[in-house]
Write a protein that holds these residues in place. Structure first.
Motif, PDB file in Angstrom:
ATOM      1  N   ALA A   1       0.853  -1.188   0.000  1.00 47.92           N
ATOM      2  CA  ALA A   1       0.000   0.000   0.000  1.00 47.92           C
ATOM      3  C   ALA A   1       0.887   1.236   0.000  1.00 47.92           C
ATOM      4  O   ALA A   1       1.910   1.277   0.696  1.00 47.92           O
ATOM      5  CB  ALA A   1      -0.907   0.007   1.223  1.00 47.92           C
ATOM      6  N   TRP A   2       0.505   2.197  -0.812  1.00 44.07           N
ATOM      7  CA  TRP A   2       1.207   3.486  -0.863  1.00 44.07           C
ATOM      8  C   TRP A   2       0.393   4.450  -0.031  1.00 44.07           C
ATOM      9  O   TRP A   2      -0.783   4.710  -0.330  1.00 44.07           O
ATOM     10  CB  TRP A   2       1.322   3.961  -2.301  1.00 44.07           C
ATOM     11  CG  TRP A   2       2.190   5.158  -2.509  1.00 44.07           C
ATOM     12  CD1 TRP A   2       3.381   5.430  -1.914  1.00 44.07           C
ATOM     13  CD2 TRP A   2       1.938   6.255  -3.402  1.00 44.07           C
ATOM     14  NE1 TRP A   2       3.892   6.622  -2.375  1.00 44.07           N
ATOM     15  CE2 TRP A   2       3.040   7.145  -3.289  1.00 44.07           C
ATOM     16  CE3 TRP A   2       0.913   6.557  -4.289  1.00 44.07           C
ATOM     17  CZ2 TRP A   2       3.113   8.314  -4.018  1.00 44.07           C
ATOM     18  CZ3 TRP A   2       0.981   7.734  -5.028  1.00 44.07           C
ATOM     19  CH2 TRP A   2       2.082   8.593  -4.890  1.00 44.07           C
ATOM     20  N   VAL A   3       0.986   4.983   1.050  1.00 42.67           N
ATOM     21  CA  VAL A   3       0.208   5.712   2.048  1.00 42.67           C
ATOM     22  C   VAL A   3       0.903   7.000   2.461  1.00 42.67           C
ATOM     23  O   VAL A   3       2.084   7.219   2.183  1.00 42.67           O
ATOM     24  CB  VAL A   3      -0.030   4.848   3.305  1.00 42.67           C
ATOM     25  CG1 VAL A   3      -0.647   3.502   2.943  1.00 42.67           C
ATOM     26  CG2 VAL A   3       1.263   4.645   4.105  1.00 42.67           C
ATOM     27  N   GLN A   4       0.148   7.816   3.187  1.00 39.92           N
ATOM     28  CA  GLN A   4       0.679   9.017   3.820  1.00 39.92           C
ATOM     29  C   GLN A   4       0.211   9.030   5.269  1.00 39.92           C
ATOM     30  O   GLN A   4      -0.985   8.893   5.554  1.00 39.92           O
ATOM     31  CB  GLN A   4       0.196  10.276   3.103  1.00 39.92           C
ATOM     32  CG  GLN A   4       0.775  11.569   3.663  1.00 39.92           C
ATOM     33  CD  GLN A   4       0.420  12.775   2.792  1.00 39.92           C
ATOM     34  OE1 GLN A   4      -0.691  12.873   2.268  1.00 39.92           O
ATOM     35  NE2 GLN A   4       1.358  13.688   2.637  1.00 39.92           N
ATOM     36  N   ALA A   5       1.148   9.174   6.205  1.00 40.28           N
ATOM     37  CA  ALA A   5       0.810   9.203   7.626  1.00 40.28           C
ATOM     38  C   ALA A   5       0.065  10.482   7.963  1.00 40.28           C
ATOM     39  O   ALA A   5       0.455  11.571   7.526  1.00 40.28           O
ATOM     40  CB  ALA A   5       2.075   9.087   8.467  1.00 40.28           C
ATOM     41  N   LEU A   6      -0.978  10.363   8.742  1.00 36.52           N
ATOM     42  CA  LEU A   6      -1.786  11.523   9.082  1.00 36.52           C
ATOM     43  C   LEU A   6      -1.047  12.452  10.045  1.00 36.52           C
ATOM     44  O   LEU A   6      -1.188  13.678   9.977  1.00 36.52           O
ATOM     45  CB  LEU A   6      -3.105  11.067   9.713  1.00 36.52           C
ATOM     46  CG  LEU A   6      -4.236  12.087   9.793  1.00 36.52           C
ATOM     47  CD1 LEU A   6      -4.687  12.515   8.409  1.00 36.52           C
ATOM     48  CD2 LEU A   6      -5.405  11.518  10.577  1.00 36.52           C
ATOM     49  N   ASP A   7      -0.248  11.898  10.947  1.00 40.37           N
ATOM     50  CA  ASP A   7       0.405  12.713  11.971  1.00 40.37           C
ATOM     51  C   ASP A   7       1.460  13.652  11.419  1.00 40.37           C
ATOM     52  O   ASP A   7       1.563  14.800  11.832  1.00 40.37           O
ATOM     53  CB  ASP A   7       1.041  11.812  13.033  1.00 40.37           C
ATOM     54  CG  ASP A   7       0.034  11.333  14.061  1.00 40.37           C
ATOM     55  OD1 ASP A   7      -1.119  11.818  14.033  1.00 40.37           O
ATOM     56  OD2 ASP A   7       0.384  10.475  14.883  1.00 40.37           O
ATOM     57  N   ASP A   8       2.315  13.140  10.513  1.00 46.64           N
ATOM     58  CA  ASP A   8       3.440  13.967  10.047  1.00 46.64           C
ATOM     59  C   ASP A   8       3.549  14.070   8.529  1.00 46.64           C
ATOM     60  O   ASP A   8       4.526  14.608   8.015  1.00 46.64           O
ATOM     61  CB  ASP A   8       4.761  13.445  10.628  1.00 46.64           C
ATOM     62  CG  ASP A   8       5.062  12.001  10.219  1.00 46.64           C
ATOM     63  OD1 ASP A   8       4.411  11.475   9.284  1.00 46.64           O
ATOM     64  OD2 ASP A   8       5.956  11.399  10.836  1.00 46.64           O
ATOM     65  N   ASP A   9       2.562  13.529   7.805  1.00 45.28           N
ATOM     66  CA  ASP A   9       2.482  13.630   6.340  1.00 45.28           C
ATOM     67  C   ASP A   9       3.525  12.781   5.601  1.00 45.28           C
ATOM     68  O   ASP A   9       3.672  12.923   4.384  1.00 45.28           O
ATOM     69  CB  ASP A   9       2.595  15.089   5.865  1.00 45.28           C
ATOM     70  CG  ASP A   9       1.406  15.932   6.307  1.00 45.28           C
ATOM     71  OD1 ASP A   9       0.303  15.369   6.448  1.00 45.28           O
ATOM     72  OD2 ASP A   9       1.574  17.140   6.515  1.00 45.28           O
ATOM     73  N   TYR A  10       4.242  11.920   6.302  1.00 40.85           N
ATOM     74  CA  TYR A  10       5.282  11.130   5.628  1.00 40.85           C
ATOM     75  C   TYR A  10       4.639  10.143   4.658  1.00 40.85           C
ATOM     76  O   TYR A  10       3.654   9.487   4.975  1.00 40.85           O
ATOM     77  CB  TYR A  10       6.131  10.383   6.654  1.00 40.85           C
ATOM     78  CG  TYR A  10       7.595  10.349   6.283  1.00 40.85           C
ATOM     79  CD1 TYR A  10       8.526  11.128   6.956  1.00 40.85           C
ATOM     80  CD2 TYR A  10       8.051   9.552   5.241  1.00 40.85           C
ATOM     81  CE1 TYR A  10       9.876  11.109   6.619  1.00 40.85           C
ATOM     82  CE2 TYR A  10       9.387   9.525   4.890  1.00 40.85           C
ATOM     83  CZ  TYR A  10      10.292  10.305   5.582  1.00 40.85           C
ATOM     84  OH  TYR A  10      11.626  10.286   5.225  1.00 40.85           O
TER      85      TYR A  10
END
Length: 284
Positions: free
Chosen positions: A72-81
């Motif tokens: 899965a290609w994702v973006q962390a909600l906390d720090d946008d990584y």
């Protein structure tokens, strides 16, 4: 040029929010999910043989842009990584009620410390608690599947956070150093800053270069005090007081304490002198 660590875009696919800023064959709206493993590595490519960029903890929320071939290609909600992780590390979003506050803790198969453990969790992991129990004077918090954690190792998300993030960082002393690590099982220098600050209610960028330019305000060396940060090229340390610092480092391969003067002398031959000093939390 947008930072690929913080913005989801590739030639073939990009975040719909970036339309007009980047070129891509297709733009999509991300779907929400949470991490269902104690710790999962986030990588720059969908390849288990390459190094990790960072880690995500149980209960952290992500935006999912693509699921393909088990990744899965994702973006962390906390720090946008942004990065890739195994697709089976994702679960539907549920509302977390508590966060782990001990550096490490166990999930038991029931409300008894003598019972078998199911997994170990790091500080910062988020959980939905559905009940509680007490056994021989020890209070436990219960998960929906019957798992149990020692209550004193968690805090309701609705309660006030620890005021002093340096005291949180101190709990990680002797934790093994891990490049890209962000947990009580292994952590790097900027991960220690980010996780400790998050537990104290402050947001921080993930990598040391991001922290060096975007976290708090610049100060002079003579003004250093508890809670200030010292930066070298590719490294960051937390000042415990005017002379001592705590940092995850490759010299001891652990989170360790040493004086700033000793660190400057030791690090200088390879990385030079500090590149800057910052105060990450505004004085009140």
């Amino acid at each position: 040029m947008l930072d690929r660590r913080l913005h989801a875009f590739r030639p073939d696919l990009a975040d719909l929010a970036l339309k007009g800023q980047v070129e891509a064959d297709r733009f999509v709206s991300p779907q929400p999910a949470i991490i269902n493993r104690p710790v999962v590595a986030l990588r720059p490519k969908p390849d288990l043989t390459i190094g990790i960029d960072t880690e995500l903890l149980m209960g952290e929320e992500v935006r999912v842009f693509e699921r393909n071939n088990g990744w899965a290609w994702v973006q962390a909600l906390d720090d946008d990584y942004v990065g890739y992780l195994p697709e089976d590390a994702l679960a539907p979003v549920v509302a977390s009620t508590h966060v782990v506050t001990a550096p490490r803790t166990f999930v038991y198969s029931g409300a008894d410390l003598r019972f078998p453990t199911r997994m170990a969790l790091s500080m910062g992991s988020r959980l939905m608690i559905t009940g509680e129990a007490e056994t021989r004077g020890t209070r436990y918090l219960l998960l929906a599947d019957g798992g149990a954690l020692v209550a004193r190792h968690l805090r309701p998300l609705s309660e006030p956070v620890v005021a002093d993030y340096v005291s949180v960082a101190g709990l990680f002393l002797e934790t093994p150093y891990l490049w890209g690590g962000k947990s009580g099982f292994g952590i790097d220098c900027s991960g220690l800053v980010q996780l400790s600050m998050r537990m104290a209610g402050h947001k921080a960028p993930r990598d040391s270069d991001m922290q060096a330019v975007g976290l708090g305000t610049p100060i002079e060396r003579q003004d250093l005090k508890r809670g200030d940060l010292v930066f070298w090229k590719g490294h960051v340390a937390i000042m415990e007081d005017e002379t001592r610092m705590i940092h995850a480092n490759g010299n001891t391969m652990s989170v360790a304490r040493e004086t700033l003067e000793a660190a400057i002398e030791r690090i200088g031959w390879l990385y030079g002198t500090p590149t800057g000093y910052r105060r990450p939390v505004a004085e009140t």
